[in-house]
Design an enzyme around this catalytic site. Structure first.
Site, PDB file in Angstrom:
ATOM      1  N   CYS A 236      35.347  37.678  38.255  1.00 14.50           N
ATOM      2  CA  CYS A 236      35.575  37.578  39.559  1.00 14.50           C
ATOM      3  C   CYS A 236      34.118  37.968  40.331  1.00 14.50           C
ATOM      4  O   CYS A 236      33.734  36.994  40.955  1.00 14.50           O
ATOM      5  CB  CYS A 236      36.682  38.650  39.940  1.00 14.50           C
ATOM      6  N   HIS A 237      33.633  39.102  39.846  1.00 11.22           N
ATOM      7  CA  HIS A 237      32.348  39.613  40.568  1.00 11.22           C
ATOM      8  C   HIS A 237      31.381  40.011  39.527  1.00 11.22           C
ATOM      9  O   HIS A 237      30.199  40.657  39.912  1.00 11.22           O
ATOM     10  CB  HIS A 237      32.739  40.479  41.617  1.00 11.22           C
ATOM     11  N   GLY A 238      31.694  39.706  38.064  1.00 11.90           N
ATOM     12  CA  GLY A 238      30.625  40.096  37.284  1.00 11.90           C
ATOM     13  C   GLY A 238      30.613  41.271  36.425  1.00 11.90           C
ATOM     14  O   GLY A 238      29.457  41.766  36.002  1.00 11.90           O
TER      15      GLY A 238
END
Ligand code: FES
Length: 189
Positions: A142-144
């Site tokens: 999703c955001h790493g």
């Protein structure tokens, strides 16, 4: 007249008793119903005999995805090496059972049992056998956010804490994990 009046009063009293009995039985059932609905969750026994070295099993428990990672000696060694890149190597900020208070965050170094929910916004992570560091770890699409093979988050990631370790028991002879509880983590998402 008096006798008839007295007889009617007895009938009424009997009727009232019957009514009260029925009402209290209904009330008891109403009070008991939510207790049944809130019964304690049942432990779940999971067979781990089929999970290969550095392989992962996933099971749904209490509505959450729980991953069971079979760590090889090499993967275990990476957990003991330099931990300076980790945000909280000792898991001091994470809520977890006492038994997970070690570099492996597990009862047995070979087996990680973890709730696979990223502590940033609740996405499910993927296990990668080789991350940029050369060691295995979890990656959140999703955001790493990146986590090591014990679910410990690296520094400067969106995720603020290490991932949750549930209450469980493990029998390495029978190759079974018994999941007991998975809701101790603080709610972030
Ligand atoms: S939900 Fe995992 S990094 Fe955002």
């Amino acid at each position: 007249m008096c006798e008839r009046f007295a007889k009617e009063t007895d009938d009424e009293r009997t009727e009232r008793r019957r009514f009260l009995k029925t009402a209290s039985a209904l009330l008891g059932a109403t009070v008991a119903a939510p207790m049944v609905a809130r019964a304690a969750p049942q432990p779940k026994v999971v067979d781990i005999s089929h999970i290969p070295l550095d392989g992962l099993g996933t099971v749904d428990f209490e509505g959450k995805p729980v991953v069971i990672l079979h760590r090889s000696k090499q993967t275990i060694a990476t957990l003991e090496r330099d931990q300076s890149g980790l945000a909280d190597p000792g898991s001091h900020s994470s809520q977890q059972p006492k038994f997970a208070d070690n570099p492996y965050r597990s009862k047995v170094p070979e087996w990680l049992v973890m709730v696979n929910i990223c502590t940033h916004a609740g996405c499910h992570t993927n296990y990668q056998q080789r991350m940029e560091s050369g060691a295995g770890g979890f990656f959140c699409p999703c955001h790493g956010s990146r986590f090591d093979a014990a679910g410990r988050v690296f520094r400067n990631q969106p995720a603020p804490w290490n991932m949750e370790i549930p209450e469980y028991a493990i029998d390495t002879q029978k190759k079974q994990v018994q999941l007991i509880h998975a809701d101790r983590v603080r709610r972030l998402y």
